[in-house]
Design a protein around this motif. Structure first.
Motif, mmCIF file in Angstrom:
data_model
loop_
_atom_site.group_PDB
_atom_site.id
_atom_site.type_symbol
_atom_site.label_atom_id
_atom_site.label_comp_id
_atom_site.label_asym_id
_atom_site.label_seq_id
_atom_site.Cartn_x
_atom_site.Cartn_y
_atom_site.Cartn_z
ATOM 1 N N VAL A 3 0.849 -1.195 0.000
ATOM 2 C CA VAL A 3 0.000 0.000 0.000
ATOM 3 C C VAL A 3 0.879 1.238 0.000
ATOM 4 C CG1 VAL A 3 -1.793 1.283 1.219
ATOM 5 C CG2 VAL A 3 -1.800 -1.223 1.281
ATOM 6 N N LEU A 4 0.635 2.132 -0.940
ATOM 7 C CA LEU A 4 1.268 3.444 -0.928
ATOM 8 C C LEU A 4 0.439 4.355 -0.040
ATOM 9 C CD1 LEU A 4 3.274 5.586 -1.940
ATOM 10 C CD2 LEU A 4 1.739 5.947 -3.898
ATOM 11 N N LEU A 5 1.062 4.931 0.980
ATOM 12 C CA LEU A 5 0.367 5.781 1.941
ATOM 13 C C LEU A 5 0.991 7.163 1.918
ATOM 14 C CD1 LEU A 5 -1.570 6.216 4.407
ATOM 15 C CD2 LEU A 5 0.293 5.382 5.846
ATOM 16 N N THR A 6 0.253 8.150 1.441
ATOM 17 C CA THR A 6 0.765 9.522 1.464
ATOM 18 C C THR A 6 0.365 10.189 2.783
ATOM 19 O OG1 THR A 6 -1.160 10.628 0.480
ATOM 20 C CG2 THR A 6 0.437 9.611 -1.026
ATOM 21 N N GLY A 7 1.198 11.137 3.207
ATOM 22 C CA GLY A 7 0.953 11.770 4.504
ATOM 23 C C GLY A 7 1.278 10.844 5.650
ATOM 24 N N ALA A 8 2.264 9.962 5.453
ATOM 25 C CA ALA A 8 2.564 8.918 6.446
ATOM 26 C C ALA A 8 3.055 9.474 7.771
ATOM 27 C CB ALA A 8 3.605 7.951 5.878
ATOM 28 N N ALA A 9 3.664 10.660 7.754
ATOM 29 C CA ALA A 9 4.148 11.261 8.998
ATOM 30 C C ALA A 9 3.093 12.152 9.644
ATOM 31 C CB ALA A 9 5.425 12.065 8.736
ATOM 32 N N GLY A 10 1.936 12.254 9.007
ATOM 33 C CA GLY A 10 0.849 13.051 9.572
ATOM 34 C C GLY A 10 0.080 12.281 10.629
ATOM 35 N N PHE A 14 -0.104 8.383 10.214
ATOM 36 C CA PHE A 14 0.668 7.582 11.169
ATOM 37 C C PHE A 14 -0.174 6.443 11.730
ATOM 38 C CE2 PHE A 14 1.351 7.298 15.874
ATOM 39 C CZ PHE A 14 2.492 6.516 15.859
ATOM 40 N N HIS A 15 -1.363 6.759 12.189
ATOM 41 C CA HIS A 15 -2.235 5.733 12.768
ATOM 42 C C HIS A 15 -2.710 4.736 11.704
ATOM 43 C CE1 HIS A 15 -2.634 7.124 16.940
ATOM 44 N NE2 HIS A 15 -2.537 8.353 16.447
ATOM 45 N N THR A 16 -2.933 5.222 10.489
ATOM 46 C CA THR A 16 -3.331 4.319 9.406
ATOM 47 C C THR A 16 -2.197 3.367 9.054
ATOM 48 O OG1 THR A 16 -4.882 5.953 8.509
ATOM 49 C CG2 THR A 16 -4.148 4.207 7.024
ATOM 50 N N ALA A 17 -0.981 3.875 9.024
ATOM 51 C CA ALA A 17 0.179 3.016 8.761
ATOM 52 C C ALA A 17 0.275 1.912 9.798
ATOM 53 C CB ALA A 17 1.458 3.849 8.750
ATOM 54 N N GLY A 24 -0.694 -6.977 8.452
ATOM 55 C CA GLY A 24 0.200 -7.714 7.577
ATOM 56 C C GLY A 24 0.495 -7.091 6.230
ATOM 57 N N ASP A 25 0.010 -5.884 5.977
ATOM 58 C CA ASP A 25 0.317 -5.217 4.712
ATOM 59 C C ASP A 25 1.709 -4.600 4.749
ATOM 60 O OD1 ASP A 25 -2.209 -5.765 3.644
ATOM 61 O OD2 ASP A 25 -3.076 -3.956 4.531
ATOM 62 N N LYS A 26 2.308 -4.413 3.580
ATOM 63 C CA LYS A 26 3.551 -3.659 3.448
ATOM 64 C C LYS A 26 3.174 -2.231 3.102
ATOM 65 C CE LYS A 26 6.173 -7.657 2.046
ATOM 66 N NZ LYS A 26 7.504 -8.053 1.796
ATOM 67 N N VAL A 27 3.882 -1.281 3.678
ATOM 68 C CA VAL A 27 3.528 0.128 3.505
ATOM 69 C C VAL A 27 4.718 0.909 2.974
ATOM 70 C CG1 VAL A 27 2.750 2.244 4.645
ATOM 71 C CG2 VAL A 27 1.816 0.027 5.366
ATOM 72 N N THR A 56 8.502 1.329 4.593
ATOM 73 C CA THR A 56 9.544 2.060 3.882
ATOM 74 C C THR A 56 9.113 3.513 3.746
ATOM 75 O OG1 THR A 56 10.066 0.094 2.564
ATOM 76 C CG2 THR A 56 10.883 2.199 1.746
ATOM 77 N N PHE A 57 10.019 4.434 4.036
ATOM 78 C CA PHE A 57 9.672 5.855 3.951
ATOM 79 C C PHE A 57 10.472 6.555 2.864
ATOM 80 C CE2 PHE A 57 10.387 10.343 5.153
ATOM 81 C CZ PHE A 57 9.072 10.780 5.032
ATOM 82 N N VAL A 58 9.768 7.412 2.110
ATOM 83 C CA VAL A 58 10.399 8.249 1.096
ATOM 84 C C VAL A 58 9.899 9.676 1.286
ATOM 85 C CG1 VAL A 58 10.778 8.652 -1.357
ATOM 86 C CG2 VAL A 58 10.416 6.317 -0.524
ATOM 87 N N GLN A 59 10.812 10.629 1.411
ATOM 88 C CA GLN A 59 10.402 12.027 1.489
ATOM 89 C C GLN A 59 10.230 12.563 0.077
ATOM 90 O OE1 GLN A 59 12.783 14.452 4.078
ATOM 91 N NE2 GLN A 59 11.746 16.367 3.518
ATOM 92 N N ALA A 60 9.043 13.090 -0.219
ATOM 93 C CA ALA A 60 8.764 13.572 -1.574
ATOM 94 C C ALA A 60 7.619 14.571 -1.549
ATOM 95 C CB ALA A 60 8.420 12.414 -2.503
ATOM 96 N N GLU A 61 7.613 15.451 -2.547
ATOM 97 C CA GLU A 61 6.541 16.428 -2.742
ATOM 98 C C GLU A 61 5.544 15.883 -3.760
ATOM 99 O OE1 GLU A 61 5.602 19.288 -1.609
ATOM 100 O OE2 GLU A 61 7.274 20.030 -0.397
ATOM 101 N N LEU A 62 4.296 15.793 -3.381
ATOM 102 C CA LEU A 62 3.290 15.277 -4.317
ATOM 103 C C LEU A 62 3.077 16.206 -5.496
ATOM 104 C CD1 LEU A 62 0.520 13.774 -2.014
ATOM 105 C CD2 LEU A 62 2.716 12.815 -2.717
ATOM 106 N N ALA A 63 3.368 17.485 -5.311
ATOM 107 C CA ALA A 63 3.186 18.446 -6.399
ATOM 108 C C ALA A 63 4.268 18.318 -7.462
ATOM 109 C CB ALA A 63 3.153 19.864 -5.848
ATOM 110 N N GLU A 64 5.297 17.525 -7.201
ATOM 111 C CA GLU A 64 6.378 17.307 -8.168
ATOM 112 C C GLU A 64 6.202 15.911 -8.761
ATOM 113 O OE1 GLU A 64 10.003 17.985 -6.053
ATOM 114 O OE2 GLU A 64 9.489 20.058 -5.549
#
Length: 325
Positions: A3-10, A14-17, A24-27, A56-64
């Motif tokens: 699952v791709l989760l945007t706003g993971a540090a929000g 955070f709670h959804t992750a 058992g999902d990979k995030v 797995t965490f990746v820092q990225a701008e969704l607008a880019e």
């Protein structure tokens, strides 16, 4: 399932992750870690998530768009939970450009990415703010939502319209969740329950807007996560719809007066607050109340945490955390 989760540090992210990982999902988590509120708080959430081998965490701008595509390349993503957004009704009055970049351009890029990846389903965050000047209560998904009272609400309504067009044009299964005043541990410092706690701790006066004549359908974060996960698993049904796009209210269906929140925070903090009563703030609404009958019926969504219990849990976390020195 990846699952791709945007706003993971929000807050909700955070709670959804945690909920996804627990089952058992990979995030693959994405966040831009902007400074709208404390990056220390966001890093604290990430520290907990990054200890899990399936995160797995990746820092990225969704607008880019290019950076976004690079961030997810080769990750095997099959579903998306898109929660990243520039939050805050009041801040949208001061800095609307931030909402255009994150909530409009970012959302459009996520829709294009979902189409390119041919994901089975994308769930995205909408908001009770789409109801704007609606005076009918409780708020139902079939109500008119063409009278936003905040720029933030306008961007969230735009998200729903963009999603519907993608679902119609490309058959992309999409679900929008209209969240109602989410609260709980690891919450957002710009929310009333946190501000009240902080002011009481510092023995500073708290501002009570509209002279206290306000009400909110406060929704505990664990209940919200249950709604997000239930919606994510609904893609098979969505795929059978003529236009596979559905919107749900995710609230508590039990509005509480603002002063009830104040009294519960005072109780938790062990001290009465000094109060300054003031007029309604621009861009705000007097009451919110979610009709959750659609979510109950189709998602089996059933919130269980009352405000008293939820605020007790928040205050317990807040007083024990490094954010309450």
């Amino acid at each position: 399932m990846v699952v791709l989760l945007t706003g993971a540090a929000g807050f909700i992210g955070f709670h959804t992750a945690k909920g996804l990982l627990a089952r058992g999902d990979k995030v693959v988590g994405i966040d831009n870690l902007n400074a709208y509120y404390s990056t220390d708080l966001k890093q604290g959430r990430l520290k907990q998530l990054e200890s899990h081998p399936d995160f797995t965490f990746v820092q990225a701008e969704l607008a880019e768009a290019d950076a976004l595509a690079k961030a997810v390349d080769g990750k095997g993503i099959s579903r998306i939970v898109h929660l990243a957004a520039q939050a805050g009704v009041r801040y949208s009055i001061e800095n609307p450009a931030a909402y255009v970049a994150s909530n409009l351009v970012g959302h459009a890029n996520m829709l294009a990415l979902a189409q390119k990846l041919e994901v089975r389903h994308m769930v995205y965050a909408s908001s009770s703010s789409v109801y704007g000047g609606n005076r009918k209560t409780p708020f139902s998904e079939g109500d008119m939502t063409d009278d936003p009272v905040s720029f933030y609400g306008a961007t969230k309504k735009s998200n729903e319209l963009l999603a519907n067009s993608y679902a119609r044009l490309y058959g992309l299964p999409l679900t929008g969740l209209r969240f109602f005043t989410v609260y709980g541990p690891w919450g957002r410092p710009d929310m009333a329950y946190w501000i009240f706690s902080e002011k009481i701790r510092r023995q500073e006066p708290i501002r009570i807007f509209n002279n206290g004549r306000m009400g909110r359908d406060f929704t505990y974060v664990d209940d919200v996560v249950s709604g997000v996960l239930a919606a994510l698993d609904k893609s098979a049904v969505l795929s059978g719809m003529a236009v596979p796009h559905r919107v749900y209210n995710i609230g508590n269906d039990h509005p509480e007066e603002l002063m009830s929140l104040v009294h519960l925070v005072e109780k938790g903090m062990g001290r009465e607050a000094e109060k300054e009563y003031t007029e309604m703030q621009k861009g705000d609404v007097v009451h919110t109340w979610a009709d959750i009958s659609r979510a109950r019926s189709e998602l089996r969504y059933s919130p269980t945490v009352p405000l008293e219990e939820g605020i007790e849990e928040f205050v317990k976390w807040y007083r024990a955390s490094s954010f309450c020195p």
